[in-house]
Motif scaffolding. Structure first.
Motif, PDB file in Angstrom:
ATOM      1  N   UNK A   1     -15.294   2.750  -4.525  1.00  0.00           N
ATOM      2  CA  UNK A   1     -15.504   4.099  -4.013  1.00  0.00           C
ATOM      3  C   UNK A   1     -15.532   4.066  -2.490  1.00  0.00           C
ATOM      4  N   UNK A   2     -14.902   5.080  -1.911  1.00  0.00           N
ATOM      5  CA  UNK A   2     -14.961   5.256  -0.453  1.00  0.00           C
ATOM      6  C   UNK A   2     -15.457   6.661  -0.121  1.00  0.00           C
ATOM      7  N   UNK A   3     -16.371   6.724   0.835  1.00  0.00           N
ATOM      8  CA  UNK A   3     -16.866   7.989   1.344  1.00  0.00           C
ATOM      9  C   UNK A   3     -16.554   8.025   2.834  1.00  0.00           C
ATOM     10  N   UNK A   4     -15.810   9.028   3.244  1.00  0.00           N
ATOM     11  CA  UNK A   4     -15.382   9.134   4.632  1.00  0.00           C
ATOM     12  C   UNK A   4     -15.970  10.402   5.238  1.00  0.00           C
ATOM     13  N   UNK A   5     -16.979  10.225   6.080  1.00  0.00           N
ATOM     14  CA  UNK A   5     -17.635  11.367   6.721  1.00  0.00           C
ATOM     15  C   UNK A   5     -16.954  11.699   8.038  1.00  0.00           C
ATOM     16  N   UNK A   6     -16.941  12.984   8.363  1.00  0.00           N
ATOM     17  CA  UNK A   6     -16.349  13.438   9.621  1.00  0.00           C
ATOM     18  C   UNK A   6     -17.000  14.739  10.047  1.00  0.00           C
ATOM     19  N   UNK A   7     -16.703  15.145  11.281  1.00  0.00           N
ATOM     20  CA  UNK A   7     -17.189  16.427  11.756  1.00  0.00           C
ATOM     21  C   UNK A   7     -18.342  16.373  12.734  1.00  0.00           C
ATOM     22  N   UNK A   8     -18.869  15.197  12.989  1.00  0.00           N
ATOM     23  CA  UNK A   8     -19.965  15.079  13.937  1.00  0.00           C
ATOM     24  C   UNK A   8     -19.496  15.341  15.361  1.00  0.00           C
ATOM     25  N   UNK A   9     -20.456  15.450  16.260  1.00  0.00           N
ATOM     26  CA  UNK A   9     -20.112  15.678  17.662  1.00  0.00           C
ATOM     27  C   UNK A   9     -21.320  16.087  18.463  1.00  0.00           C
ATOM     28  N   UNK A  10     -21.035  16.575  19.666  1.00  0.00           N
ATOM     29  CA  UNK A  10     -22.074  17.029  20.580  1.00  0.00           C
ATOM     30  C   UNK A  10     -22.117  18.555  20.563  1.00  0.00           C
ATOM     31  N   UNK A  11     -23.309  19.106  20.409  1.00  0.00           N
ATOM     32  CA  UNK A  11     -23.464  20.556  20.346  1.00  0.00           C
ATOM     33  C   UNK A  11     -24.758  20.943  21.050  1.00  0.00           C
ATOM     34  N   UNK A  12     -24.777  22.128  21.606  1.00  0.00           N
ATOM     35  CA  UNK A  12     -25.995  22.608  22.251  1.00  0.00           C
ATOM     36  C   UNK A  12     -26.991  23.092  21.215  1.00  0.00           C
ATOM     37  N   UNK A 114     -25.759   4.969  -4.983  1.00  0.00           N
ATOM     38  CA  UNK A 114     -24.747   3.998  -5.390  1.00  0.00           C
ATOM     39  C   UNK A 114     -23.747   3.701  -4.272  1.00  0.00           C
ATOM     40  N   UNK A 115     -23.400   4.721  -3.519  1.00  0.00           N
ATOM     41  CA  UNK A 115     -22.412   4.544  -2.459  1.00  0.00           C
ATOM     42  C   UNK A 115     -22.807   5.344  -1.225  1.00  0.00           C
ATOM     43  N   UNK A 116     -22.500   4.765  -0.058  1.00  0.00           N
ATOM     44  CA  UNK A 116     -22.775   5.395   1.235  1.00  0.00           C
ATOM     45  C   UNK A 116     -21.488   5.577   2.024  1.00  0.00           C
ATOM     46  N   UNK A 117     -21.443   6.658   2.798  1.00  0.00           N
ATOM     47  CA  UNK A 117     -20.385   6.812   3.780  1.00  0.00           C
ATOM     48  C   UNK A 117     -20.731   6.038   5.032  1.00  0.00           C
ATOM     49  N   UNK A 118     -19.810   6.041   5.989  1.00  0.00           N
ATOM     50  CA  UNK A 118     -19.986   5.213   7.181  1.00  0.00           C
ATOM     51  C   UNK A 118     -20.840   5.869   8.253  1.00  0.00           C
ATOM     52  N   UNK A 119     -21.135   7.136   8.120  1.00  0.00           N
ATOM     53  CA  UNK A 119     -21.965   7.820   9.107  1.00  0.00           C
ATOM     54  C   UNK A 119     -21.151   8.524  10.174  1.00  0.00           C
ATOM     55  N   UNK A 120     -21.673   9.655  10.615  1.00  0.00           N
ATOM     56  CA  UNK A 120     -21.050  10.396  11.713  1.00  0.00           C
ATOM     57  C   UNK A 120     -22.161  10.875  12.636  1.00  0.00           C
TER      58      UNK A 120
END
Length: 126
Positions: A1-12, A114-120
């Motif tokens: 299983x692969x979990x691919x997280x996205x969408x993080x960033x800098x926000x006010x 059971x499974x973790x994504x890589x983090x964002x």
């Protein structure tokens, strides 16, 4: 299983972000999906989770009313919509999957994941 997280960033502070987590390798609809976060120097903590069909949701008190979890089983993706962000929301956010037929409080315990994504990374500036 692969979990691919996205969408993080800098926000006010007061702003919004939407995180996505793409799941592959197994039957997505067989997994309760959750989000956790870990701030610098702190332990990983539960943010929220969704049942297999998205009909039941669970949130940590610290994000209730500001964050919304949803899932699209046709796209094998879980989302975390974050509104009214605060500086204390700054952390690395992880998606997580638990192979279980129903959502329970057990999802809050990272030992059952059971499974973790890589983090964002999400950074909220004040």
């Amino acid at each position: 299983v692969q979990l691919q997280a996205s969408g993080g960033g800098l926000v006010q502070a007061g702003g919004s972000l939407r995180l996505s987590c793409a799941f592959s390798g197994r039957t997505f609809s067989a997994y309760v999906m959750g989000w956790f976060r870990q701030a610098p120097g702190k332990e990983r903590e539960f943010v929220g989770a969704t049942s297999l069909n998205g009909g039941i949701l669970d949130y940590a008190d610290s994000v209730k009313g500001r964050f919304t979890i949803s899932r699209d089983n046709s796209k094998n993706t879980v989302y975390l919509e974050m509104n009214s962000l605060k500086s204390e929301d700054t952390a690395v956010y992880y998606c997580a999957a638990e192979r279980t037929p129903r959502l329970s409080s057990r999802i809050r315990d990272s030992a059952y994941i059971d499974y973790w994504g890589q983090g964002t990374q999400v950074t909220v500036s004040s």
